[in-house]
Design a protein around this motif. Sequence first.
Motif, PDB file in Angstrom:
ATOM      1  N   PHE A 103       1.439  23.811  -1.237  1.00 24.16           N
ATOM      2  CA  PHE A 103       1.490  23.516  -2.669  1.00 24.16           C
ATOM      3  C   PHE A 103       2.226  22.209  -2.944  1.00 24.16           C
ATOM      4  N   THR A 104       3.369  22.009  -2.280  1.00 22.89           N
ATOM      5  CA  THR A 104       4.165  20.814  -2.553  1.00 22.89           C
ATOM      6  C   THR A 104       3.616  19.586  -1.834  1.00 22.89           C
ATOM      7  N   GLY A 105       2.858  19.823  -0.775  1.00 20.97           N
ATOM      8  CA  GLY A 105       2.339  18.698   0.001  1.00 20.97           C
ATOM      9  C   GLY A 105       3.373  18.075   0.916  1.00 20.97           C
ATOM     10  N   THR A 106       4.539  18.719   1.020  1.00 24.74           N
ATOM     11  CA  THR A 106       5.566  18.213   1.931  1.00 24.74           C
ATOM     12  C   THR A 106       6.354  19.394   2.489  1.00 24.74           C
ATOM     13  N   LEU A 158      16.877  26.765  -9.998  1.00 26.67           N
ATOM     14  CA  LEU A 158      16.064  26.206  -8.906  1.00 26.67           C
ATOM     15  C   LEU A 158      14.562  26.318  -9.162  1.00 26.67           C
ATOM     16  N   PHE A 159      14.105  27.530  -9.508  1.00 29.29           N
ATOM     17  CA  PHE A 159      12.659  27.714  -9.669  1.00 29.29           C
ATOM     18  C   PHE A 159      12.125  26.907 -10.853  1.00 29.29           C
ATOM     19  N   ALA A 160      12.929  26.817 -11.935  1.00 27.39           N
ATOM     20  CA  ALA A 160      12.486  26.028 -13.091  1.00 27.39           C
ATOM     21  C   ALA A 160      12.385  24.554 -12.717  1.00 27.39           C
ATOM     22  N   TYR A 170       6.339  20.736  -9.731  1.00 27.23           N
ATOM     23  CA  TYR A 170       5.054  21.199  -9.178  1.00 27.23           C
ATOM     24  C   TYR A 170       4.501  22.287 -10.095  1.00 27.23           C
ATOM     25  N   ALA A 171       3.790  21.862 -11.134  1.00 24.67           N
ATOM     26  CA  ALA A 171       3.311  22.811 -12.141  1.00 24.67           C
ATOM     27  C   ALA A 171       2.473  23.913 -11.507  1.00 24.67           C
ATOM     28  N   GLY A 172       2.819  25.158 -11.813  1.00 30.00           N
ATOM     29  CA  GLY A 172       2.061  26.292 -11.299  1.00 30.00           C
ATOM     30  C   GLY A 172       2.646  26.913 -10.045  1.00 30.00           C
ATOM     31  N   ILE A 173       3.650  26.252  -9.458  1.00 33.94           N
ATOM     32  CA  ILE A 173       4.177  26.728  -8.173  1.00 33.94           C
ATOM     33  C   ILE A 173       4.861  28.079  -8.299  1.00 33.94           C
ATOM     34  N   ARG A 174       5.462  28.332  -9.456  1.00 32.92           N
ATOM     35  CA  ARG A 174       6.196  29.578  -9.610  1.00 32.92           C
ATOM     36  C   ARG A 174       5.255  30.776  -9.453  1.00 32.92           C
ATOM     37  N   GLU A 175       4.162  30.725 -10.194  1.00 36.13           N
ATOM     38  CA  GLU A 175       3.233  31.847 -10.156  1.00 36.13           C
ATOM     39  C   GLU A 175       2.506  31.939  -8.814  1.00 36.13           C
ATOM     40  N   GLN A 180      -4.093  32.343   2.180  1.00 35.38           N
ATOM     41  CA  GLN A 180      -3.889  31.361   1.123  1.00 35.38           C
ATOM     42  C   GLN A 180      -4.635  30.107   1.530  1.00 35.38           C
ATOM     43  N   PRO A 181      -5.635  29.733   0.743  1.00 39.02           N
ATOM     44  CA  PRO A 181      -6.420  28.577   1.132  1.00 39.02           C
ATOM     45  C   PRO A 181      -5.572  27.316   1.156  1.00 39.02           C
ATOM     46  N   VAL A 182      -6.024  26.375   1.939  1.00 38.77           N
ATOM     47  CA  VAL A 182      -5.299  25.132   2.165  1.00 38.77           C
ATOM     48  C   VAL A 182      -4.876  24.434   0.891  1.00 38.77           C
ATOM     49  N   GLY A 183      -5.798  24.290  -0.028  1.00 41.64           N
ATOM     50  CA  GLY A 183      -5.541  23.430  -1.176  1.00 41.64           C
ATOM     51  C   GLY A 183      -4.761  24.089  -2.281  1.00 41.64           C
ATOM     52  N   GLY A 184      -4.277  25.300  -2.060  1.00 41.94           N
ATOM     53  CA  GLY A 184      -3.561  25.990  -3.112  1.00 41.94           C
ATOM     54  C   GLY A 184      -4.540  26.475  -4.157  1.00 41.94           C
TER      55      GLY A 184
END
Lengths: 91, 199
Positions: A23-26, A40-42, A48-53, B184-188
């Motif tokens: 999700f974060t790409g890193t 932290l989560f906020a 990263y919009a949407g990461i929480r859910e 979980q697919p690669v691209g999220g």
Amino acid sequence: MADTTSAESESFKILYFAGVASFTGTNEESLPAPLPITELFATLEKKYAGIREKALNTAMVTVNLDYVDIEDKTLVIQKGDEVAIIPPGMG
Amino acid sequence: MSGRTANPQSGAPPLSDPANPPPPQFIHEDPIYVGLTHAPLDIPGTIDKVRTPKAGAIVMFAGTTRDNFNSKTVKFLAYSSYTPLALRTLQRIAKSHITPPSEEHGGYSKIQKIAILHRLGEVPVGEESILVVVSAGHRKEGWEVAEEVLEECKRKLEVWKWEELEEGDGKEEGGWRSNREGVQPVGGPGLGCCGGRGH
């Protein structure tokens, strides 16, 4: 792992694994310290919009290799700390 | 969102350079031996770590890469870990099963020694990703503890499994496999390929 940034002195390190890293790409980055663990989560959601859910709600958090309660109002992440987002295991 | 990479490999674990893998991490504090390594797991060597004259049984579980998942062809599995924490968790799990001698077990400990090894990085089809090896006075206790240890590792160990699938109709290259969400697919989000997300 040897990645360093100029803001190191006022930051903490955060590690992402598996689906969270997708999700974060890193796998790793620095965020500004200090930061109350309750925020932290906020903070991550803002970045990263949407990461929480999609990733954080099923994850746990460690600070310096100890699992912590993200609702612990007394816990503040300090500069130099190593925080990790731990996704669910393999089951 | 512009920072998100479109590279389908972004979610894959950094596969180690075969010529230069990260160093293995082992803890050998007899009667426990645990470790994480990118190298193929050494079955005879690990069995030797738990040998003792007090054992009448050595039970081993070896988890291997299967060539299929949900009727899809698996090319390989790859494991990433939070290594310092996973090593500590392995040590804690192993130690928790070394109990004092008791009447119930004829004045001996329930099990004698225990070894747990997990491989990291790419694990080809047919090769081992995890070994749980227990020596015990008697086989029943050995079987019991080996199974408990394996289940605990699957629940608690900070190791994650990437499943690399044979490309079928284009998009399906792999995903992180977890106990809560399936693949979980690669691209999220938005690239859902394998079902099982959410509830």
